[in-house]
Design an enzyme around this catalytic site. Structure first.
Site, PDB file in Angstrom:
ATOM      1  CE1 TYR A 112      -3.882   2.326   1.043  1.00  0.00           C
ATOM      2  CE2 TYR A 112      -2.075   3.525   2.055  1.00  0.00           C
ATOM      3  CZ  TYR A 112      -3.372   3.480   1.602  1.00  0.00           C
ATOM      4  OH  TYR A 112      -4.172   4.593   1.698  1.00  0.00           O
TER       5      TYR A 112
ATOM      6  CD  GLU B 295      -6.152   4.279  -1.105  1.00  0.00           C
ATOM      7  OE1 GLU B 295      -6.310   4.360   0.126  1.00  0.00           O
ATOM      8  OE2 GLU B 295      -7.058   3.941  -1.890  1.00  0.00           O
TER       9      GLU B 295
END
Ligand code: GDP
Ligand code: MN
Length: 383
Positions: free
Chosen positions: A107, A195
């Site tokens: 991530y 993101e």
């Protein structure tokens, strides 16, 4: 303004971030041809502006172009619902993307952290679909690097965070470049979020941005004509209609529809509604100097939300004239056959004229914002 995944990918690619190849379509036959060009090994991804598409059934992995095409046919027009978005969104387009052979999922994100009052780089070795759970249950698995705007992101800070996050050392150099590239994009494009989840390490050791979400600061859109706010970028059909009509409208989840002039006055109205224990269904600012026609359009827009049980109109006339607002409301009631109760508080310029116009219609007049909120709350109870 949120960008769709395919738009986010194109932007990332222009900043040298590796992304899988792919094409967008809403036609199952075209999906077949695109998938075939990738040898049938594709991922079909619903292009909706919501998180958790995988769990909502909006992502399909295939080895066969025909199956990918069938999945596309089933997805187009379908409403996807996820825990992040219980109301759901209708799929209009899918991205047919070459399938990445994923070995590990990380991530990586850049976002504006309002508590830190800084942009932060966020990293985790535990990317994929359960990052929200991990953030709650194992916050230590998520590294945050606050960025000093004076210096930007230092190479050593990124390396240090990658190490602390326990990310495979094979990926470090590529991830440092990636972080630097997205930080450049973040600043140049006035992002409030980039993101990448998952950011994949492939079986042959390459870092690829498999999923990407990008949000651009609405207040900076004027200097980015490349992102002109389109209906397509709206997250809700009524918001899309508001964009078309040029009305400042935000959907909320309560039962009292709110129309006011000036964002401050609308916020005050929301606060007064909250004090009664009820909730506003939306935030709508008619803007300064609104004419009757615009007010009518605003009423129509709010009533498209079937959750609205009572409408509260709160106007403090300055440039906006109370009588114009009143005419617009009466016009809306006549033309649209409004059935729900309306509470109106109109003060300031031409307030007397406004009251006279409204007295003929079935409207509950209120003298103050608080009184208006209380009447509206009682009317919700009564329904
Ligand atoms: P999201 O659920 O909306 O976040 O959509 P994602 O694009 O992140 O996809 C969800 C999950 O599908 C990812 O976490 C991956 O595990 C899987 N996935 C997506 N694309 C690929 C791919 O190209 N190859 C493989 N092997 N898995 C993928
Ligand atoms: Mn994802």
């Amino acid at each position: 303004m949120k960008l769709h995944e395919y738009q986010s990918r194109a932007l990332l690619a222009s900043y040298s971030v590796p992304v899988p190849k792919g094409e967008v379509t809403s036609d199952p036959e075209e999906a077949f041809r695109i998938a075939e060009a990738f040898g049938g090994k594709v991922v079909v991804k619903a292009q909706v502006l919501m998180g958790g598409r995988g769990k909502a059934g909006g992502i399909g992995l295939f080895e066969d172009a025909r199956k990918a095409s069938e999945f596309t046919a089933g997805l187009i027009g379908k409403r996807l619902v996820s825990p992040q978005n219980p109301i759901g969104m209708i799929v209009e387009k899918v991205l047919i993307s070459e399938k990445v052979e994923i070995a590990e999922e990380y991530y990586i994100a850049l976002l504006l952290d309002r508590t830190e009052q800084k942009d932060v780089l966020v990293l985790s070795a535990r990317g994929g679909m359960d990052i929200e759970d991990i953030a709650v249950k194992e916050p230590e698995a998520i590294m945050k690097v606050p960025i000093d705007p004076k210096w930007g992101l230092w190479n050593y800070e990124i390396r240090h965070a990658l190490k602390k996050a326990g990310i495979n050392i094979k990926a470090h150099s590529q991830l440092v470049s990636l972080a630097e590239n997205i930080y450049k994009m973040y600043r140049e494009k006035d992002c409030t979020l980039i993101e990448i989840n998952p950011c994949a390490l492939t079986q042959d050791g390459k870092v690829v941005a498999v999923d990407a979400k990008v949000t651009i600061d609405d207040s900076a859109l004027f200097r980015h004509p490349e992102f002109s706010r389109s209906e397509e970028s709206a997250e809700d059909p009524i918001e899309a209609e508001a964009v078309r009509r040029g009305i400042a409208y935000v959907k909320l989840d309560g039962e009292i529809g709110v129309i006011g002039n000036g964002a401050g006055l609308v916020m005050l109205t929301l606060d007064e509604i909250a004090k009664t224990g009820k909730k506003a269904a939306n935030f709508l600012d008619v803007g300064g100097g609104a004419q009757a026609e615009r007010v009518r359009d605003c009423v129509e827009l709010v009533l498209m939300d079937k959750g609205v049980k009572v409408l509260l109109i709160n106007i403090f006339g300055g440039i906006t004239r109370g009588d114009e607002v009143a005419k617009g409301v009466v016009q809306a009631i006549k033309e649209l056959g409004v059935e729900i109760p309306i509470v109106a508080r109109i003060e300031g310029t031409n307030a007397e004229e406004a009251r006279a116009i409204l007295s003929g219609a079935k409207i509950t007049p209120a003298r103050s914002v608080r009184e208006a909120a209380e009447y509206a709350a009682k009317l919700v109870e009564a329904r």
